[in-house]
Design a protein around this motif. Structure first.
Motif, short mmCIF file in Angstrom:
data_model
loop_
_atom_site.label_atom_id
_atom_site.label_comp_id
_atom_site.label_asym_id
_atom_site.label_seq_id
_atom_site.Cartn_x
_atom_site.Cartn_y
_atom_site.Cartn_z
N GLU A 113 0.82 -1.21 0.00
CA GLU A 113 0.00 0.00 0.00
C GLU A 113 0.85 1.26 0.00
OE1 GLU A 113 -3.71 2.03 2.50
OE2 GLU A 113 -3.05 -0.02 2.94
N ILE A 114 1.93 1.24 0.78
CA ILE A 114 2.81 2.41 0.84
C ILE A 114 3.39 2.72 -0.53
CG2 ILE A 114 5.08 3.20 1.67
CD1 ILE A 114 3.02 3.62 3.77
N PHE A 115 3.78 1.66 -1.25
CA PHE A 115 4.46 1.88 -2.53
C PHE A 115 3.49 2.08 -3.69
CE2 PHE A 115 8.04 0.40 -0.14
CZ PHE A 115 9.11 1.05 -0.71
N THR A 116 2.28 1.61 -3.57
CA THR A 116 1.34 1.76 -4.68
C THR A 116 0.34 2.89 -4.46
OG1 THR A 116 -0.14 0.10 -3.74
CG2 THR A 116 1.51 -0.66 -5.33
N ASN A 117 0.07 3.22 -3.20
CA ASN A 117 -0.91 4.27 -2.92
C ASN A 117 -0.51 5.06 -1.68
OD1 ASN A 117 -3.24 5.84 -3.12
ND2 ASN A 117 -4.45 4.41 -1.88
N PRO A 118 0.64 5.75 -1.73
CA PRO A 118 1.07 6.54 -0.56
C PRO A 118 0.10 7.68 -0.30
CG PRO A 118 2.40 7.09 -2.47
CD PRO A 118 1.53 5.95 -2.88
N ARG A 119 -0.29 7.86 0.96
CA ARG A 119 -1.30 8.85 1.28
C ARG A 119 -0.72 10.19 1.73
NH1 ARG A 119 -6.43 6.51 2.26
NH2 ARG A 119 -6.46 4.28 1.87
N ASP A 120 0.40 10.14 2.43
CA ASP A 120 0.96 11.37 2.98
C ASP A 120 1.89 12.03 1.94
OD1 ASP A 120 1.29 12.82 5.81
OD2 ASP A 120 3.20 12.89 4.76
N PRO A 121 1.84 13.34 1.80
CA PRO A 121 2.72 14.03 0.84
C PRO A 121 4.20 13.76 1.10
CG PRO A 121 1.00 15.51 1.60
CD PRO A 121 0.89 14.28 2.44
N TYR A 122 4.57 13.63 2.38
CA TYR A 122 5.97 13.35 2.70
C TYR A 122 6.39 11.98 2.17
CZ TYR A 122 10.15 12.37 5.47
OH TYR A 122 11.42 12.02 5.87
N THR A 123 5.53 10.98 2.30
CA THR A 123 5.83 9.65 1.77
C THR A 123 5.99 9.70 0.26
OG1 THR A 123 4.48 8.69 3.54
CG2 THR A 123 5.11 7.24 1.73
N ARG A 124 5.10 10.44 -0.40
CA ARG A 124 5.21 10.56 -1.86
C ARG A 124 6.51 11.25 -2.25
NH1 ARG A 124 -0.41 11.80 -1.30
NH2 ARG A 124 -0.07 14.02 -1.69
N ARG A 125 6.92 12.22 -1.44
CA ARG A 125 8.19 12.91 -1.74
C ARG A 125 9.38 11.96 -1.57
NH1 ARG A 125 11.56 16.64 1.15
NH2 ARG A 125 10.18 16.59 2.97
N LEU A 126 9.35 11.13 -0.54
CA LEU A 126 10.42 10.15 -0.35
C LEU A 126 10.50 9.19 -1.53
CD1 LEU A 126 10.19 9.02 3.41
CD2 LEU A 126 11.98 10.41 2.36
N LEU A 127 9.35 8.70 -1.96
CA LEU A 127 9.32 7.75 -3.07
C LEU A 127 9.79 8.39 -4.37
CD1 LEU A 127 5.94 5.97 -2.27
CD2 LEU A 127 8.21 4.96 -2.12
N ALA A 128 9.38 9.63 -4.58
CA ALA A 128 9.77 10.32 -5.81
C ALA A 128 11.26 10.63 -5.85
CB ALA A 128 8.98 11.62 -5.95
N SER A 129 11.93 10.59 -4.69
CA SER A 129 13.35 10.92 -4.62
C SER A 129 14.25 9.72 -4.86
CB SER A 129 13.69 11.52 -3.24
OG SER A 129 12.96 12.71 -3.03
N ILE A 130 13.68 8.51 -4.97
CA ILE A 130 14.51 7.33 -5.22
C ILE A 130 15.20 7.49 -6.57
CG2 ILE A 130 14.50 4.83 -5.60
CD1 ILE A 130 12.03 4.66 -3.84
#
Length: 575
Positions: A549-566
């Protein structure tokens, strides 16, 4: 001095390396570190050299800039920069080349900055040494240089010392020093390997912006293939001192020809994480409709959802509720809140990852669970027992059931102990069995972590990083624990070794029913090993859910920012 546009229009390569060979003198004779290396680097181009430790990539770069160790020698070949062969050039010539023609951003900012000199003083040295500033205007140029590297409030920062800077700020200072003299070529040796993904992206964006504006060619040394593919036009793959493959970055990663390159691509977690992610998330990470519509629920609701879901699968070996840690700061009215009201569970036999940037409270949480530091408030239960209340015999039993694996395999093992003694020490301390039983247990543990029995009499200095980490894992397994707390256990390792250690942890979990609390800032690694993920920011839990769920549908903007930074998060590489 030619302008950036004039530089880029130059038809001939800026740097030409032909048949380069480097030897190191040792007590056992010459070691051939680099053999037959050929590469070109054009004006304004970014070339990435990738490979694991010992592949010769850093040795090649240091040969180019003339900074080989005292026992290192270029024994064959040529290094031609702007038509001038640097091999055999006198030191006086190389001193003029370094800085003005070739800049360097070394790997570890803390050990490469003078701890007793102000940042501004260190930048000024480079400017003054090459006559690019006078004593009258050097302060102004230092501030301009630091500001260009993206340091906020550059005038104040110039008066500070390295210990007053964060890791990202120190790396910016090194970039400023490397580019201070507007070099034609910049060598960046693993410039972001010790940084969080968000800081890493910021640093690389800044480096790319500055080199583009100056028309500077960039030689990027890295073991991260995702980073290489995202930031470089061409990639050179080195293995055991030789180039095994080179070409356009996308071509190398999408269609690797050499078996070693194929192994690197397959093992790289940054690439693997993207390969596993469905198309819907790639749209979300780019700011598509999924990202816009996703709303972050309250952390308590998420934790309850994770707790309920986890409880339906297995009982929980760890239950943390409302955990808070406050550190008083001498001379200040306000205390520092390192961890605030954190709640999560660790299901038995599963892996829960805690992710976030440095300073988010991950390690502090782990240290409280290990009972190394006491929480200010909140509760921690292990196997139904209140950890805070454990004393005497109960505490002794707890410490045998919970074991840590630390980040750095070089500093976490006593260099004066043999491998046998390191693994056997916990057994001796808790008096597990007879001396014969302990010796047999150590040998079984070596088999479990796939190390040969011949390692028993060796010392940590005689082992590679991956071998040392395997010893650390064997040591953690010695007492047959139920929970292992892994604090960044693979961040210091190359991708191939990293892949081996992650697979080993998975195999051991299946064999012994281990539970893991996995602390990391690398979401690509977390994707490969975790069942559940808790995301922390500024000491608080902002999101917690299943790994999928975290990787396919992150809910928090901070989580999305972390994923986008990979690094390489937008690449679609099938292997």
């Amino acid at each position: 001095m030619p302008s950036p546009s004039e530089r880029r229009s130059s038809p001939s390569p800026l740097l030409q390396v032909r048949d380069l060979a480097v030897d190191f003198r040792t007590m056992d004779g010459a070691v051939h570190a680099v053999e037959g290396v050929d590469l070109d680097l054009g004006e304004g181009e970014t070339l990435a050299i990738v490979g694991e430790s010992g592949s010769g990539k850093s040795t090649t770069a240091m040969a180019v800039i003339g900074l080989l160790p005292g026992n290192g020698t270029v024994v064959d070949g040529s290094i031609v920069l702007e038509g001038r062969d640097l091999v055999g050039a006198p030191e006086s010539v190389m001193r003029s080349v370094r800085g003005r023609s070739i800049g360097l951003v070394p790997q570890d900012p803390m050990s490469n900055l003078n701890p007793v000199a102000r940042i501004g003083t260190q930048v000024a040295e480079a400017l003054l040494a090459h006559g690019l500033a006078t004593k009258r205007d050097v302060d102004r140029k230092v501030v301009e240089t630091l500001a260009a590297a993206g340091l906020p409030d550059a005038e104040r920062r110039a008066r500070q010392y390295p210990h007053e800077f964060s890791g990202g700020m120190r790396q910016r200072a090194l970039i400023a020093m490397g580019l201070a003299c507007n070099p034609r070529l910049l060598i960046a040796d693993e410039p972001t390997s010790a940084l969080d993904v968000t800081v890493q992206k910021t640093i690389l964006d800044q480096l790319e912006r500055m080199t583009s504006e100056l028309g500077t060619a960039l030689m990027l040394i890295t073991h991260d293939l995702g980073l290489a593919a995202e930031r470089a036009q061409r990639v050179v793959v080195m293995h055991r001192g030789r180039i095994v493959e080179q070409g356009p970055a996308r071509q190398i990663l999408e269609d690797p020809q050499h078996a070693y390159t194929q192994a690197l691509v397959k093992a790289a977690p940054s690439v693997a994480a993207v390969r596993l992610r469905p198309e819907v998330f790639r749209r979300a990470s780019a700011g598509g409709p999924v990202a816009a519509e996703a709303a972050a629920p309250a952390p308590v609701e998420v934790v309850e959802r994770v707790t309920d879901a986890a409880a339906s699968v297995a009982d929980n070996i760890v239950e943390v509720e409302g955990l808070t840690k406050v550190f008083p700061i001498r001379g200040q009215k306000e205390d520092f809140v390192a961890v605030k009201d954190v709640s999560f569970v660790v299901p038995r036999g599963e892996t829960v990852a805690i992710v976030g940037e440095s300073g988010s409270g991950k390690t502090t949480t782990a240290r409280m669970l290990l009972k190394v530091i006491e929480p200010t408030s909140g509760s921690m239960r292990f196997d139904g027992e209140d950890v805070a209340q454990l004393k005497g015999r109960q505490l002794r039993a707890f410490r045998q059931k919970v074991q840590p694996i630390f980040q750095d395999p070089y500093s976490s093992l006593n260099p004066m102990f043999t491998i046998e003694r390191l693994i056997q020490e916990p057994l001796d301390f808790y008096k597990r069995g007879s001396s014969k039983d302990r010796a047999a247990r150590v040998r079984r543990l070596l088999d479990d972590v796939a190390l040969p029995q011949t390692m028993l009499r060796r010392y940590p200095s005689e082992l590679s990083g991956g071998q040392r980490q395997r010893v650390a894992i064997a040591r953690a397994l010695a007492l047959s624990p139920d929970l292992i707390i892994c604090d960044e256990p693979v961040s210091a390792l190359d991708v191939l070794v990293q892949d081996q250690i992650l697979r080993l942890l998975g195999d051991l979990q299946r064999e012994y029913g281990l539970s893991y609390l996995f602390i990391s800032h690398d979401l690509a690694v977390v994707r490969l090993i975790s069942d559940w993920v808790c995301v922390m920011k500024d000491g608080e839990l902002v999101e917690a859910a299943s790994s999928e769920e975290i990787f396919t549908n992150p809910r928090d903007p901070y989580t999305r920012r972390l994923l986008a930074s990979i690094p390489g998060n937008e690449l679609d590489i099938a292997v």
